[in-house]
Write a protein that holds these residues in place. Structure first.
Motif, short mmCIF file in Angstrom:
data_model
loop_
_atom_site.label_atom_id
_atom_site.label_comp_id
_atom_site.label_asym_id
_atom_site.label_seq_id
_atom_site.Cartn_x
_atom_site.Cartn_y
_atom_site.Cartn_z
N LEU A 112 0.88 -1.12 -0.10
CA LEU A 112 0.05 0.07 -0.04
C LEU A 112 1.02 1.41 0.02
O LEU A 112 1.85 1.46 0.85
CB LEU A 112 -1.03 0.02 1.29
N SER A 113 0.50 2.14 -1.07
CA SER A 113 1.74 3.39 -1.36
C SER A 113 0.49 4.48 -1.02
O SER A 113 -0.50 4.60 -2.00
CB SER A 113 2.11 3.16 -2.42
N MET A 114 0.69 5.25 -0.22
CA MET A 114 -0.17 6.51 0.03
C MET A 114 0.79 7.59 0.54
O MET A 114 0.61 8.00 1.59
CB MET A 114 -1.33 6.23 1.27
N THR A 115 1.70 8.12 -0.30
CA THR A 115 2.50 9.02 -0.12
C THR A 115 1.84 10.55 -0.61
O THR A 115 1.28 10.58 -1.62
CB THR A 115 3.87 8.99 -0.87
N LEU A 136 4.18 -4.07 2.83
CA LEU A 136 5.01 -2.75 2.56
C LEU A 136 4.08 -1.73 2.65
O LEU A 136 2.82 -1.80 2.17
CB LEU A 136 5.74 -2.81 1.10
N LEU A 137 4.30 -0.64 3.61
CA LEU A 137 3.23 0.37 3.59
C LEU A 137 4.27 1.64 3.43
O LEU A 137 5.22 1.91 4.29
CB LEU A 137 2.98 0.48 5.08
N SER A 157 8.04 -3.45 6.17
CA SER A 157 8.84 -2.22 5.89
C SER A 157 7.80 -1.33 6.18
O SER A 157 6.45 -1.44 5.35
CB SER A 157 9.41 -2.18 4.41
N LEU A 158 8.12 0.06 6.84
CA LEU A 158 7.32 0.89 7.05
C LEU A 158 7.97 2.43 6.71
O LEU A 158 9.03 2.47 7.25
CB LEU A 158 6.59 1.01 8.55
N ASP A 159 7.49 3.24 5.78
CA ASP A 159 7.97 4.56 5.61
C ASP A 159 7.05 5.49 6.03
O ASP A 159 5.95 5.88 5.54
CB ASP A 159 8.13 4.75 4.14
#
Length: 351
Positions: A112-115, A136-137, A157-159
């Motif tokens: 999930l990519s919510m940048t 991955l988030l 992995s968390l950004d």
């Protein structure tokens, strides 16, 4: 609202494949039997605000926008329909709300990519993530003040970089027990307590660079071992105890920080030597600035105890590391012996 049912598509480009009106604000696609990738190209749909994907087999969704200087216009996405979706990319979109709920919930999502999404700045309450299979988030650049509540037992992995997070507590990591990579760089974190990462025993890399950290409690990273990478550069640290760091880790990055090198630095110097970490560049006092702590000895660090020069504006040029002092003293001793011998022979000749 335009509805499209029973469509057999691999890649859907809305401005090419469907007769959509520019002023259209809603799109519902039901029973779309897509085997792999589903791409929405929204360049010609500036008013689209709500997207409904119902009863579909989509595995990967990209919300794409190739328009120059314009972001995706979707404002609402119903998360309750994420039943088969494995990869969802919504970064840099104008998403404002998740319909019906403030929870992103799915049993299928793995990425999930919510940048950089305005939704996180406009909500008074934090969004909750309940994602049982997520690996991955990506949530960077969202202006988040609080660490979001995440329940994702398999998250790897968390950004969360480039947000405005100020505090970290042990509770925020309880829902992600197997997390290995965390990026919290460029936030406003000010301290790390001994309990913050106590249960995060699988962490392999933690990036805390570019925060406002001025204190790290003892035993803060006592449970992180085996090649643990810790990045602490560009914070407000002036000192640190060896007990605040992982045990003899070669992958701790401490610079740059405004380190104060004095007599209390001898313990961290021993840790640096034993760990093989050489980068710990002094900022204060002035006469030791830009020097590596491991290159100094106790007489350099403990001036008062050894009666060495104290650092003042007038004495800075006179004060120097003891290695240089020893060379000068050796030269002085040799000169003194030469004078004594010369005097002895002169007296012998007179007698």
């Amino acid at each position: 609202m335009v509805q499209n049912e029973n469509v057999y598509i691999q890649i859907l480009s809305l401005n090419a494949n469907l007769a959509l009106q520019e002023e259209q604000d809603s799109l519902q696609i039901s029973d779309a039997r897509v085997s792999n990738t589903f791409t929405l190209d929204l360049c010609l749909m500036p008013n689209l605000q709500r997207l409904f994907l119902i009863n579909n087999k989509i595995e990967e969704l990209h919300i794409s926008d190739n328009c120059i200087n314009d972001r995706n216009p979707i404002h609402q996405l119903p998360s309750e329909y994420f039943t088969n979706l494995a990869n969802l990319y919504l970064s840099h979109s104008n998403l404002l709300t998740l319909s019906y709920s403030l929870t992103v919930k799915s049993t299928s999502l793995q990425v999930l990519s919510m940048t950089n999404i305005p939704m996180f700045r406009n909500l008074s309450d934090n969004i909750t993530f309940d994602l049982s299979r997520l690996s991955l988030l990506f949530l960077s650049e969202n202006g988040m003040i609080d660490f979001p509540k995440i329940t994702a037992p398999d998250l790897d992995s968390l950004d969360l970089s480039k947000n405005e997070i100020k505090f970290l507590t042990q509770e925020v990591f309880q829902g992600i027990p197997r997390i290995r990579y965390i990026d919290l760089s460029s936030n406003h974190i000010k301290s790390i307590t001994r309990d913050t990462f106590a249960t995060s025993i699988y962490i392999r890399e933690l990036n805390l660079e570019n925060n406002q950290i001025h204190h790290i409690s003892e035993s803060a990273f006592i449970n992180q071992r085996g090649g643990f990478i810790l990045r602490l550069g560009n914070n407000h640290l002036v000192s640190i105890l060896p007990s605040s760091l992982p045990v003899l880790s070669r992958t701790v990055y401490l610079d740059p920080n405004p380190w104060n090198c004095d007599c209390e630095s001898t313990s961290i110097k021993r840790w640096l030597l034993l760990s093989g970490v050489n980068l710990y560049q002094c900022m204060n006092p002035l006469y030791l600035r830009n020097m590596s702590l491991v290159s100094l000895n106790e007489t350099d660090l403990c001036h008062d105890e050894y009666g060495d020069f104290k650092s003042t504006e007038t004495q800075t040029s006179l004060s120097m590391p003891s290695g240089v002092n020893r060379i000068l003293c050796s030269y002085c001793l040799k000169s003194s012996w030469a004078l004594l011998l010369s005097s002895y022979f002169s007296l012998s000749e007179l007698s």
